[in-house]
Design an enzyme around this catalytic site. Sequence first.
Site, PDB file in Angstrom:
ATOM      1  N   GLU A  49       0.868  -1.175   0.000  1.00  0.00           N
ATOM      2  CA  GLU A  49       0.000   0.000   0.000  1.00  0.00           C
ATOM      3  C   GLU A  49       0.906   1.225   0.000  1.00  0.00           C
ATOM      4  O   GLU A  49       1.729   1.404   0.907  1.00  0.00           O
ATOM      5  CB  GLU A  49      -0.923   0.018   1.222  1.00  0.00           C
ATOM      6  CG  GLU A  49      -2.077  -0.960   1.107  1.00  0.00           C
ATOM      7  CD  GLU A  49      -3.100  -0.814   2.227  1.00  0.00           C
ATOM      8  OE1 GLU A  49      -2.887   0.029   3.134  1.00  0.00           O
ATOM      9  OE2 GLU A  49      -4.103  -1.538   2.207  1.00  0.00           O
ATOM     10  N   ASP A  60      -5.954   9.370   9.460  1.00  0.00           N
ATOM     11  CA  ASP A  60      -4.620   8.971   9.889  1.00  0.00           C
ATOM     12  C   ASP A  60      -4.217   9.663  11.183  1.00  0.00           C
ATOM     13  O   ASP A  60      -4.509  10.832  11.396  1.00  0.00           O
ATOM     14  CB  ASP A  60      -3.601   9.295   8.792  1.00  0.00           C
ATOM     15  CG  ASP A  60      -3.857   8.489   7.537  1.00  0.00           C
ATOM     16  OD1 ASP A  60      -3.922   7.256   7.658  1.00  0.00           O
ATOM     17  OD2 ASP A  60      -4.000   9.077   6.451  1.00  0.00           O
TER      18      ASP A  60
END
Length: 265
Positions: A49, A60
């Site tokens: 990824e 995040d």
Amino acid sequence: MSRIQATLSALAEQGRKGLIPFITAGDPAPELTVPLMHALVKGGADIIELGVPFSDPMADGPVIQRASERALANGVGMRHVLQFVKEFRATNQTTPVVLMGYANPIEHMGTGRFIDAAKEAGVDGVLVVDYPPEECQEFAVAMKEKGLDPIFLLAPTSTDERIEQVGKIASGYVYYVSLKGVTGSGHLDLGAVAAKIPEIKKHVHVPVGVGFGIRDAETARAIASVSDAVVIGSRIIQELENTPRENAVQAVQSFISGIRQALDA
């Protein structure tokens, strides 16, 4: 069958679990991105990824936010990310690469243009954090027409209805976020993850990878016992933050190798 599907099918036939590490493109330096991708593969990664730097990565935690900030400060944008994939493909035609990021950079480029450019670069799948499944049918269809897999997130709070919606359009794999909150936060509850995976698999007929909060070999092995793959991101970024740049590639390879050995033990 896409590269992602072929990779995960082969692992399932071997009775093995997938290892999907995440790094942010351009962090800690643009010239290290492709060497780091190759190091992940040497360490035992099955799928990579690759994070697309974004100024407001809302899903995040602080670790990956810092990685995005460093990458943006290094001038890395979508065009550079696609070039990194192209350079990686010059010597690796087998390891799937998934771009992970947010809608804004894709829509700034134009979704059709982005899909064509991603395909040309050698991308295999795309996970857009802020594309809910009920609002991106056209994007998912256009991706599949080019042989790319649209990857979706599911969470502990996902309803049966949302899981069913994802099941209708997802391909490659789904990414189950094992914690409530942002990346790198909280404490994993293996029992809760084990209870949720069967609920997901009632509606989703692709492999399920689990991420958020996997920090070491022991946790990775525990999560792999109830899922098809484990995803590790923040912990790798921390490895990069705590290692001199000249040692970064080897440090990441060694860390991933330890996770791979635990999964295969």
